[in-house]
Design a protein around this motif. Structure first.
Motif, PDB file in Angstrom:
ATOM      1  N   LYS A  36       8.625   1.855   7.441  1.00 23.31           N
ATOM      2  CA  LYS A  36       8.218   0.451   7.598  1.00 23.31           C
ATOM      3  C   LYS A  36       7.796  -0.142   6.258  1.00 23.31           C
ATOM      4  O   LYS A  36       8.113  -1.284   5.947  1.00 23.31           O
ATOM      5  CB  LYS A  36       7.077   0.331   8.607  1.00 23.31           C
ATOM      6  CG  LYS A  36       7.517   0.498  10.029  1.00 23.31           C
ATOM      7  CD  LYS A  36       6.358   0.295  10.980  1.00 23.31           C
ATOM      8  CE  LYS A  36       6.809   0.410  12.416  1.00 23.31           C
ATOM      9  NZ  LYS A  36       5.726   0.187  13.368  1.00 23.31           N
ATOM     10  N   TYR A  37       7.071   0.640   5.459  1.00 26.38           N
ATOM     11  CA  TYR A  37       6.646   0.172   4.141  1.00 26.38           C
ATOM     12  C   TYR A  37       7.861  -0.098   3.254  1.00 26.38           C
ATOM     13  O   TYR A  37       7.935  -1.138   2.598  1.00 26.38           O
ATOM     14  CB  TYR A  37       5.728   1.217   3.503  1.00 26.38           C
ATOM     15  CG  TYR A  37       5.286   0.860   2.112  1.00 26.38           C
ATOM     16  CD1 TYR A  37       4.303  -0.103   1.900  1.00 26.38           C
ATOM     17  CD2 TYR A  37       5.841   1.487   1.008  1.00 26.38           C
ATOM     18  CE1 TYR A  37       3.896  -0.433   0.625  1.00 26.38           C
ATOM     19  CE2 TYR A  37       5.438   1.171  -0.271  1.00 26.38           C
ATOM     20  CZ  TYR A  37       4.468   0.202  -0.458  1.00 26.38           C
ATOM     21  OH  TYR A  37       4.067  -0.123  -1.724  1.00 26.38           O
ATOM     22  N   ARG A  67       9.543  -3.218   4.098  1.00 29.97           N
ATOM     23  CA  ARG A  67       8.622  -4.356   3.999  1.00 29.97           C
ATOM     24  C   ARG A  67       8.223  -4.902   5.362  1.00 29.97           C
ATOM     25  O   ARG A  67       8.092  -6.102   5.560  1.00 29.97           O
ATOM     26  CB  ARG A  67       9.210  -5.458   3.129  1.00 29.97           C
ATOM     27  CG  ARG A  67       9.397  -5.027   1.701  1.00 29.97           C
ATOM     28  CD  ARG A  67       9.941  -6.132   0.852  1.00 29.97           C
ATOM     29  NE  ARG A  67      10.037  -5.702  -0.520  1.00 29.97           N
ATOM     30  CZ  ARG A  67       9.737  -6.454  -1.552  1.00 29.97           C
ATOM     31  NH1 ARG A  67       9.361  -7.698  -1.364  1.00 29.97           N
ATOM     32  NH2 ARG A  67       9.842  -5.986  -2.775  1.00 29.97           N
ATOM     33  N   GLU A  68       8.042  -3.998   6.308  1.00 31.23           N
ATOM     34  CA  GLU A  68       7.630  -4.379   7.658  1.00 31.23           C
ATOM     35  C   GLU A  68       6.158  -4.064   7.915  1.00 31.23           C
ATOM     36  O   GLU A  68       5.666  -4.276   9.011  1.00 31.23           O
ATOM     37  CB  GLU A  68       8.488  -3.635   8.690  1.00 31.23           C
ATOM     38  CG  GLU A  68       9.956  -3.971   8.616  1.00 31.23           C
ATOM     39  CD  GLU A  68      10.804  -3.071   9.482  1.00 31.23           C
ATOM     40  OE1 GLU A  68      10.255  -2.159  10.129  1.00 31.23           O
ATOM     41  OE2 GLU A  68      12.020  -3.277   9.508  1.00 31.23           O
ATOM     42  N   LEU A  69       5.473  -3.564   6.916  1.00 30.85           N
ATOM     43  CA  LEU A  69       4.072  -3.198   7.056  1.00 30.85           C
ATOM     44  C   LEU A  69       3.216  -4.422   6.754  1.00 30.85           C
ATOM     45  O   LEU A  69       3.382  -5.065   5.725  1.00 30.85           O
ATOM     46  CB  LEU A  69       3.747  -2.056   6.085  1.00 30.85           C
ATOM     47  CG  LEU A  69       2.490  -1.264   6.325  1.00 30.85           C
ATOM     48  CD1 LEU A  69       2.564  -0.539   7.660  1.00 30.85           C
ATOM     49  CD2 LEU A  69       2.293  -0.240   5.226  1.00 30.85           C
ATOM     50  N   HIS A  70       2.279  -4.745   7.671  1.00 29.96           N
ATOM     51  CA  HIS A  70       1.496  -5.967   7.526  1.00 29.96           C
ATOM     52  C   HIS A  70       0.030  -5.704   7.225  1.00 29.96           C
ATOM     53  O   HIS A  70      -0.747  -6.640   7.061  1.00 29.96           O
ATOM     54  CB  HIS A  70       1.619  -6.818   8.792  1.00 29.96           C
ATOM     55  CG  HIS A  70       3.030  -7.187   9.100  1.00 29.96           C
ATOM     56  ND1 HIS A  70       3.799  -7.999   8.298  1.00 29.96           N
ATOM     57  CD2 HIS A  70       3.836  -6.831  10.123  1.00 29.96           C
ATOM     58  CE1 HIS A  70       4.997  -8.132   8.806  1.00 29.96           C
ATOM     59  NE2 HIS A  70       5.055  -7.432   9.922  1.00 29.96           N
ATOM     60  N   GLU A  71      -0.374  -4.440   7.178  1.00 37.62           N
ATOM     61  CA  GLU A  71      -1.759  -4.116   6.875  1.00 37.62           C
ATOM     62  C   GLU A  71      -1.808  -2.824   6.064  1.00 37.62           C
ATOM     63  O   GLU A  71      -0.882  -2.018   6.112  1.00 37.62           O
ATOM     64  CB  GLU A  71      -2.567  -3.951   8.164  1.00 37.62           C
ATOM     65  CG  GLU A  71      -1.986  -2.926   9.103  1.00 37.62           C
ATOM     66  CD  GLU A  71      -2.598  -2.995  10.490  1.00 37.62           C
ATOM     67  OE1 GLU A  71      -2.737  -1.931  11.099  1.00 37.62           O
ATOM     68  OE2 GLU A  71      -2.925  -4.094  10.958  1.00 37.62           O
ATOM     69  N   SER A  72      -2.870  -2.640   5.320  1.00 37.61           N
ATOM     70  CA  SER A  72      -3.024  -1.423   4.531  1.00 37.61           C
ATOM     71  C   SER A  72      -3.236  -0.225   5.452  1.00 37.61           C
ATOM     72  O   SER A  72      -3.941  -0.319   6.450  1.00 37.61           O
ATOM     73  CB  SER A  72      -4.218  -1.540   3.588  1.00 37.61           C
ATOM     74  OG  SER A  72      -3.966  -2.524   2.627  1.00 37.61           O
ATOM     75  N   ASN A 128      -0.139  -0.332   0.786  1.00 35.57           N
ATOM     76  CA  ASN A 128      -0.563  -1.721   0.845  1.00 35.57           C
ATOM     77  C   ASN A 128       0.661  -2.574   1.147  1.00 35.57           C
ATOM     78  O   ASN A 128       1.710  -2.370   0.568  1.00 35.57           O
ATOM     79  CB  ASN A 128      -1.196  -2.163  -0.470  1.00 35.57           C
ATOM     80  CG  ASN A 128      -2.483  -1.435  -0.724  1.00 35.57           C
ATOM     81  OD1 ASN A 128      -3.346  -1.364   0.154  1.00 35.57           O
ATOM     82  ND2 ASN A 128      -2.632  -0.853  -1.903  1.00 35.57           N
ATOM     83  N   PRO A 129       0.526  -3.515   2.076  1.00 31.56           N
ATOM     84  CA  PRO A 129       1.691  -4.330   2.451  1.00 31.56           C
ATOM     85  C   PRO A 129       2.201  -5.129   1.265  1.00 31.56           C
ATOM     86  O   PRO A 129       1.445  -5.567   0.402  1.00 31.56           O
ATOM     87  CB  PRO A 129       1.168  -5.239   3.547  1.00 31.56           C
ATOM     88  CG  PRO A 129      -0.304  -5.259   3.379  1.00 31.56           C
ATOM     89  CD  PRO A 129      -0.681  -3.955   2.747  1.00 31.56           C
ATOM     90  N   THR A 130       3.506  -5.284   1.244  1.00 33.69           N
ATOM     91  CA  THR A 130       4.128  -6.102   0.202  1.00 33.69           C
ATOM     92  C   THR A 130       4.598  -7.396   0.838  1.00 33.69           C
ATOM     93  O   THR A 130       5.050  -7.408   1.978  1.00 33.69           O
ATOM     94  CB  THR A 130       5.333  -5.384  -0.436  1.00 33.69           C
ATOM     95  OG1 THR A 130       6.221  -4.999   0.615  1.00 33.69           O
ATOM     96  CG2 THR A 130       4.895  -4.157  -1.185  1.00 33.69           C
ATOM     97  N   CYS A 131       4.449  -8.461   0.115  1.00 33.65           N
ATOM     98  CA  CYS A 131       4.847  -9.772   0.632  1.00 33.65           C
ATOM     99  C   CYS A 131       6.256 -10.074   0.160  1.00 33.65           C
ATOM    100  O   CYS A 131       6.590  -9.866  -0.991  1.00 33.65           O
ATOM    101  CB  CYS A 131       3.899 -10.851   0.135  1.00 33.65           C
ATOM    102  SG  CYS A 131       2.210 -10.601   0.679  1.00 33.65           S
TER     103      CYS A 131
END
Length: 95
Positions: free
Chosen positions: A68-69, A72-77, A88-91
């Protein structure tokens, strides 16, 4: 040269192979492709049922979070205990 650990989850067999080997390791008992484990991660003894099951449940959860990271599907640390790292999520940039 260091080796990597490969494990057959079903048969509970562990194998060590050269880290530069490009070929997936197949279990000698069942013939399924084994799961490669990171070099700093210690796989518990297959004889310890509870630790074995808990290890693989945690391992696959962390592996899913890493995918997911990467996508770029991760929304929280998130802290990955086995990998000893924080994701850490990437925008995504708006274009």
């Amino acid at each position: 040269m260091s080796n990597r650990t490969w494990a057959c989850i079903d048969c509970r067999q562990k194998y060590r192979r050269d880290q530069n080997s490009k070929n997936a390791v197949k279990c000698a008992l069942c013939g399924k492709v084994c799961e490669q484990v990171g070099w700093k991660i210690r796989v518990p003894s297959p004889k310890k049922d509870k630790k074995w099951v808990k290890f693989w449940n945690t391992y696959f959860q962390e592996k899913e979070l890493l995918v997911k990271y990467k996508n770029r599907e991760l929304h929280e640390s998130v802290y990955l205990q086995m990998h000893n790292m924080t994701l850490n999520p990437t925008c995504k940039k708006n274009t």
